[in-house]
Design a protein around this motif. Structure first.
Motif, PDB file in Angstrom:
ATOM      1  N   VAL A 124       0.727  -1.118  -0.164  1.00  0.00           N
ATOM      2  CA  VAL A 124       0.005   0.083  -0.024  1.00  0.00           C
ATOM      3  C   VAL A 124       0.847   1.191  -0.011  1.00  0.00           C
ATOM      4  N   ALA A 125       1.927   1.225   0.523  1.00  0.00           N
ATOM      5  CA  ALA A 125       2.969   2.391   0.810  1.00  0.00           C
ATOM      6  C   ALA A 125       3.631   2.761  -0.445  1.00  0.00           C
ATOM      7  N   VAL A 126       3.834   1.635  -1.376  1.00  0.00           N
ATOM      8  CA  VAL A 126       4.653   2.017  -2.512  1.00  0.00           C
ATOM      9  C   VAL A 126       3.843   2.058  -3.641  1.00  0.00           C
ATOM     10  N   ARG A 127       2.471   2.051  -3.548  1.00  0.00           N
ATOM     11  CA  ARG A 127       1.690   2.201  -4.628  1.00  0.00           C
ATOM     12  C   ARG A 127       2.018   3.313  -5.851  1.00  0.00           C
ATOM     13  N   TYR A 128       1.975   4.557  -5.165  1.00  0.00           N
ATOM     14  CA  TYR A 128       2.207   5.805  -5.862  1.00  0.00           C
ATOM     15  C   TYR A 128       3.583   5.955  -6.441  1.00  0.00           C
ATOM     16  N   PHE A 129       4.433   5.609  -5.609  1.00  0.00           N
ATOM     17  CA  PHE A 129       5.850   5.715  -6.134  1.00  0.00           C
ATOM     18  C   PHE A 129       5.929   4.612  -7.312  1.00  0.00           C
ATOM     19  N   PHE A 130       5.189   3.352  -7.212  1.00  0.00           N
ATOM     20  CA  PHE A 130       5.125   2.527  -8.402  1.00  0.00           C
ATOM     21  C   PHE A 130       4.966   3.260  -9.402  1.00  0.00           C
ATOM     22  N   GLU A 131       3.584   3.703  -9.349  1.00  0.00           N
ATOM     23  CA  GLU A 131       3.021   4.413 -10.709  1.00  0.00           C
ATOM     24  C   GLU A 131       3.643   5.549 -11.411  1.00  0.00           C
ATOM     25  N   MET A 132       4.183   6.216 -10.310  1.00  0.00           N
ATOM     26  CA  MET A 132       5.028   7.452 -10.743  1.00  0.00           C
ATOM     27  C   MET A 132       6.115   7.172 -11.727  1.00  0.00           C
ATOM     28  N   ASN A 133       7.008   5.998 -11.121  1.00  0.00           N
ATOM     29  CA  ASN A 133       8.156   5.730 -11.957  1.00  0.00           C
ATOM     30  C   ASN A 133       8.287   4.342 -13.029  1.00  0.00           C
ATOM     31  N   THR A 134       6.798   4.097 -13.116  1.00  0.00           N
ATOM     32  CA  THR A 134       6.594   2.821 -14.145  1.00  0.00           C
ATOM     33  C   THR A 134       5.776   3.195 -15.218  1.00  0.00           C
ATOM     34  N   GLY A 135       4.727   3.861 -14.962  1.00  0.00           N
ATOM     35  CA  GLY A 135       3.636   4.408 -15.860  1.00  0.00           C
ATOM     36  C   GLY A 135       2.713   3.260 -15.558  1.00  0.00           C
ATOM     37  N   LEU A 136       2.537   2.422 -14.934  1.00  0.00           N
ATOM     38  CA  LEU A 136       1.831   1.043 -14.857  1.00  0.00           C
ATOM     39  C   LEU A 136       0.844   1.465 -13.637  1.00  0.00           C
ATOM     40  N   GLN A 137      -0.473   0.711 -13.639  1.00  0.00           N
ATOM     41  CA  GLN A 137      -1.102   0.757 -12.682  1.00  0.00           C
ATOM     42  C   GLN A 137      -0.571  -0.274 -11.597  1.00  0.00           C
ATOM     43  N   CYS A 138      -0.834   0.137 -10.328  1.00  0.00           N
ATOM     44  CA  CYS A 138      -0.371  -0.630  -9.176  1.00  0.00           C
ATOM     45  C   CYS A 138      -1.301  -0.664  -8.169  1.00  0.00           C
ATOM     46  N   GLU A 139      -1.527  -1.958  -7.598  1.00  0.00           N
ATOM     47  CA  GLU A 139      -2.653  -1.952  -6.486  1.00  0.00           C
ATOM     48  C   GLU A 139      -1.863  -2.795  -5.170  1.00  0.00           C
ATOM     49  N   GLY A 140      -1.906  -2.225  -3.886  1.00  0.00           N
ATOM     50  CA  GLY A 140      -1.640  -2.979  -2.755  1.00  0.00           C
ATOM     51  C   GLY A 140      -2.840  -3.520  -2.197  1.00  0.00           C
TER      52      GLY A 140
END
Length: 373
Positions: A62-78
């Motif tokens: 849950v914590a990393v979701r937005y960091f992930f989306e910012m740096n990959t351009g992919l949707q992410c869900e915790g």
């Protein structure tokens, strides 16, 4: 609290103090582990990534979701493990990727997630310290987390730091392989992550004694609520879990917005709410919620890098400046201190440290639960 319980709680404090050093000692090896694991993986066809787990492992996703989306351009869900394995997996895109996090690699629901994801044709990666664990053996790929042993029955702190670090690095490696990040940008962001060890160390040195004194002189423990938005909703979940584990006391984690709709109705004089308020998208709402808590007679402990909030609160914890998406890495530390110092103050301890039967029941519920195929 029995002498053994006091000893374990003090060891947990020692683990908190050593988190910065853990990052320094393990960062390069973990980075290499993540890069090597992704070498054979074609990330160009992935459309979504799920982080899953239970307890602290779930919170890390849950914590990393937005960091992930910012740096990959992919949707992410915790997503919590049972929610994925029993409810969501049948609707998850087959070209998605599941990252299952478990320190031990033995948690039944995490293993179940991997089994069911593979049956749907979804690629799976396990993040665990044991390469021979059931989770590691079940997954398509394994990233070995580097987590030193902790005292038996102790509240997890370093394990959460390691899980966060692994989840952040996975995002950066995927971003690099997808071409969202250049080699230079990738290495710069990795250096930024590694440098947070120094920031953590400075935070620990600045706040440990002050938090110990505050917990010992104020009735913080009465129906504590922790609120945070965006990536720090995960921090609220984690902080509440540490209070539950260390003090055996109910503690309510809540989304930043939802306090006004729910916990507002349970505020009474001197009831404490911890507000996580880093500079970023949630700051203005955090200020409004702090005012609402104070107007209804409640007490506020605020974690923020914004000095202007100091006069609004009963106790202000000065936090270092950091990008909001990285603040879960830092904001968990004061909450760890609050939980462990409450444990010492109240003479309480994790139940599984005190009672072999309860420990057996707890482990049965987590590690021996039947796995659906």
């Amino acid at each position: 609290m029995a002498e053994q319980g006091i000893d374990v709680t003090k060891k947990v404090i020692g683990e908190i103090l050593g988190q910065a050093q853990l990052v320094r000692e393990t960062f390069a090896e973990l980075k290499q582990n993540v890069e090597k694991t992704f070498e054979p993986i074609d990330v160009s066809q992935i459309t979504k990534v799920y982080y899953t787990g239970c307890g602290d492992s779930y919170f890390a996703g849950v914590a990393v979701r937005y960091f992930f989306e910012m740096n990959t351009g992919l949707q992410c869900e915790g997503i919590e493990a049972l929610e994925f394995s029993r409810y969501h997996v049948g609707f998850a895109p087959k070209d998605s990727l599941l990252v299952a996090i478990s320190n031990s690699g033995k948690v039944s629901r995490a293993i179940e997630c991997v089994i069911k994801a593979k049956k749907r044709g979804i690629g799976t990666i396990a993040v665990t310290k044991s390469l021979q664990s059931p989770l590691a053996l079940e997954a398509d790929y394994v990233i070995q987390a580097i987590i030193p042993p902790m005292p038996s029955g102790a509240v997890g702190t370093r394990s959460y730091t390691a899980s966060l670090l692994g989840a952040y690095l996975i995002a950066l490696v995927i971003g690099l392989k997808r071409g969202v990040l250049s080699n230079e940008a990738y290495e710069q962001k990795c250096r930024q992550l590694a440098s947070l060890a120094d920031t953590m160390q400075a935070l620990i040195e600045a706040q440990q004694s002050a938090l110990a004194d505050y917990v010992n002189t104020h009735t913080v423990e009465d129906n504590l609520v922790i609120i945070g938005g965006g990536p720090n909703y995960a921090t609220a979940l984690f902080g509440a879990a540490k209070v539950l584990e260390a003090v055996n006391m109910d503690c309510i984690p809540q989304m930043l917005e939802e306090w006004a709709h729910l916990q507002f109705h349970t505020v009474y004089p001197n009831k404490y709410t911890i507000v996580l308020a880093p500079s970023g998208h949630g700051m203005s709402r955090a200020v409004e919620q702090i005012r609402g808590i104070k107007d209804t007679g409640g007490s506020v402990i605020c974690l923020s890098d914004n000095e202007a909030l100091r006069d609004l609160c009963d106790h202000f914890i000065q936090m270092p400046s950091a990008a909001e998406e990285l603040t879960p890495y830092l904001y968990c530390i004061p909450l760890e201190f609050i939980a462990t110092y409450l444990s010492l103050k109240l003479g309480k301890s994790m139940r599984m440290r005190m009672d072999d039967f309860l420990k057996e029941v707890n482990f049965r519920q987590i590690f021996d639960s039947a796995i659906e195929q």
